[in-house]
Design an enzyme around this catalytic site. Structure first.
Site, PDB file in Angstrom:
ATOM      1  N   ASP A 171       0.591  -1.324   0.020  1.00  0.00           N
ATOM      2  CA  ASP A 171      -0.215   0.035   0.050  1.00  0.00           C
ATOM      3  C   ASP A 171       1.075   1.314   0.073  1.00  0.00           C
ATOM      4  OD1 ASP A 171      -1.499   2.160   0.571  1.00  0.00           O
ATOM      5  OD2 ASP A 171      -2.528   1.388   2.162  1.00  0.00           O
ATOM      6  N   LYS A 202      -3.653   9.057  -3.282  1.00  0.00           N
ATOM      7  CA  LYS A 202      -3.286  10.323  -2.697  1.00  0.00           C
ATOM      8  C   LYS A 202      -2.578  11.552  -3.958  1.00  0.00           C
ATOM      9  CE  LYS A 202      -2.771   9.603   2.249  1.00  0.00           C
ATOM     10  NZ  LYS A 202      -3.885  10.475   2.699  1.00  0.00           N
TER      11      LYS A 202
HETATM   12  C1  LIG Z   1      -1.247   4.067   3.688  1.00  0.00           C
HETATM   13  C2  LIG Z   1      -2.843   4.315   3.389  1.00  0.00           C
HETATM   14  N1  LIG Z   1      -3.717   3.778   2.592  1.00  0.00           N
HETATM   15  C3  LIG Z   1      -5.071   4.105   2.291  1.00  0.00           C
HETATM   16  C4  LIG Z   1      -5.502   5.272   2.850  1.00  0.00           C
HETATM   17  C5  LIG Z   1      -6.728   5.603   2.349  1.00  0.00           C
HETATM   18  O1  LIG Z   1      -6.800   6.426   1.354  1.00  0.00           O
HETATM   19  P1  LIG Z   1      -8.274   7.474   1.102  1.00  0.00           P
HETATM   20  O2  LIG Z   1      -8.236   8.463   2.334  1.00  0.00           O
HETATM   21  O3  LIG Z   1      -7.848   8.139  -0.298  1.00  0.00           O
HETATM   22  O4  LIG Z   1      -9.204   6.707   0.923  1.00  0.00           O
HETATM   23  C6  LIG Z   1      -4.447   6.060   3.344  1.00  0.00           C
HETATM   24  C7  LIG Z   1      -5.188   7.417   3.658  1.00  0.00           C
HETATM   25  O5  LIG Z   1      -4.566   8.128   4.633  1.00  0.00           O
HETATM   26  C8  LIG Z   1      -3.277   5.717   3.602  1.00  0.00           C
HETATM   27  O6  LIG Z   1      -2.381   6.427   4.082  1.00  0.00           O
END
Ligand SMILES: Cc1ncc(COP(=O)(O)O)c(C=O)c1O
Length: 451
Positions: A259, A288
């Site tokens: 991720d 992001k």
């Molecule tokens: C590592 C990670 N994965 C997933 C997400 C979730 O993304 P979103 O807020 O666009 O749904 C975040 C959000 O901060 C994140 O930092």
């Protein structure tokens, strides 16, 4: 300490914001509608600065939650979006394709590791994680191993707020207990102990391997944020740990999902954090900064092998297809943002930010309530010895002319890569001022959430 010298000249802009309506009717992230938290009105943004609705101009230390890496108002991204808006703003992706999606996916396939070839365009980071989990589960169905449906992860992780994503967030600080059985039970190993730039601490992956040994027949994939656990407190860990995880996933026939929603696109010094460990993921999640922060878009990229497994599953197709999949406007923004990244300038920018933050934040380690100071790439962190009152400190930061949103026990910044030295000094000075002034009374428990 009000920075009156950077007041916006247009004194009427405050009147455009109906704060009373906002308070009565609009949810903000992690807030209550009956005890609304204070919100700050923003009128506009340019470069690395936000103009607030009272006219004050503040330096943005957040890049709007990691996203706005090239700064606000970048002509390259705006031009691409304006052109796309009048050409084809949106069209369904079912049975249709278009150049913005193809151009973007070419770049993504090109920029990521050679094994990652199949791109699924998702709406947000959390959805990209959901998609990755579904891919892993369908893959094993195609491999005639339908029992492999559980996820393994490490503690202190954060992967988003939708149900499947929540199930792999930290079980203690996350939202597991609030929603009872609706959150699927997953397997959790301890968080990595081995620090960044350290060799693997003896035994660091032992508990994780024990879980794999006992449960691999039920585990579809291991999911982890590579090198930095972001919302879990901005912890950087050893590349050797990731190397060991890759080997363990291979040994026990478990897919590896990385991720990189927070770490991707240069944020911590490499284009992708997995490059520190020189490993390849089976499935990679991006989000992001993908569009440079201009519009929501995420991507889940998998290998040929994973895609083939999904084709061999009983469904024969990958079972996901949102309405706004492959939105051309978002793809055009992302394509323009990645073109800026591919000029390579980000490397010098990130390295300069890292050096300056390292130098300027160092003295904070001597402050009474500071537990740790750490910097990697464009992430600068002052970790306090107890939890912080986010709301109160946010207002104090505005008084100092900066936009910084601390959480948990960390005061951190993730500025746009285009920030100049004076703006960065303003951010680090504000961080030190707040950290030095911090007393135990200013601290109160804060929620664990989107970093
Ligand atoms: C590592 C990670 N994965 C997933 C997400 C979730 O993304 P979103 O807020 O666009 O749904 C975040 C959000 O901060 C994140 O930092």
């Amino acid at each position: 300490m009000n920075n009156l010298n950077s007041q916006h000249s247009d004194s009427t802009i405050n009147s455009e914001i109906d704060f009373a309506f906002d308070k009565q009717h609009i949810w903000h992230p992690y807030t209550s509608m009956s005890q609304a938290a204070k919100v700050t009105g923003v009128h506009s943004a340019d470069g690395c600065e936000l103009t607030l609705s009272d006219g004050q101009v503040v330096v943005d230390g957040t890049s709007s939650w990691w996203a706005c890496i090239h700064g606000y108002n970048r002509p390259e991204i705006i031009d691409a979006m304006q052109h796309q808006l009048t050409t084809l703003s949106h069209v369904m992706f079912g049975g249709i394709t278009h150049a913005p999606a193809i151009n973007l996916c070419k770049r993504l396939v090109d920029m990521t590791s050679p094994n990652l070839t199949k791109v699924f365009l998702a709406d947000s980071g959390s959805i990209a994680v959901e998609v990755a989990m579904k891919m892993a589960m369908q893959y094993w169905q195609g491999k005639n191993q339908p029992l492999k449906q559980q996820l393994l992860t490490v503690k202190r992780g954060y992967h988003g707020d939708t149900f499947a994503a929540m199930s792999v967030c930290d079980p203690d600080n996350g939202m597991h207990t609030m929603f009872g059985n609706a959150v699927t039970e997953q397997l959790f190993a301890p968080a990595p102990l081995s620090g960044f730039n350290q060799a693997l601490v003896d035994g660091d992956t032992d508990a994780l391997e024990a879980i794999l040994k006992a449960n691999h027949q039920h585990i579809a994939a291991l999911i982890i944020e590579p090198i930095m656990q972001a919302a879990g407190g901005m912890h950087f860990y050893s590349a050797d740990y990731l190397v060991a995880l890759r080997a363990l996933c291979d040994k026990y026939q478990v897919l590896l999902i990385l991720d990189e929603i927070a770490t991707g696109f240069g944020r911590i010094g490499k284009l992708f954090a997995y490059e520190y460990a020189n490993i390849e993921a089976d499935i990679l999640c991006l989000g992001k900064a993908l569009t440079g922060g201009y519009i929501s878009l995420a991507a889940t990229i998998c290998s040929d092998e994973v895609a083939q497994g999904i084709s061999d599953s009983p469904a024969g197709v990958f079972m996901h297809g949102p309405t706004f999949m492959g939105n051309p406007l978002a793809c055009a923004a992302a394509d323009a943002s990645l073109a800026i990244l591919q000029t390579g300038k980000w490397q010098q920018q990130v390295s300069d930010i890292e050096s300056q933050m390292t130098l300027e934040l160092a003295e904070a380690i001597h402050y009474q309530h500071v537990k740790d100071v750490r910097v990697l790439g464009t992430v600068g962190v002052i970790e306090m010895d107890s939890a912080i009152n986010t709301g109160a400190l946010q207002q104090a930061f505005i008084q100092l002319g900066v936009w910084i949103r601390p959480f948990g026990n960390v005061i951190y910044i993730t500025p746009p890569y285009t920030i100049n030295a004076a703006q960065l000094t303003k951010l680090t000075t504000a961080m030190k001022t707040i950290a030095a002034d911090m007393t135990q009374e200013q601290s109160s428990a804060d929620t664990f959430s989107n970093g």
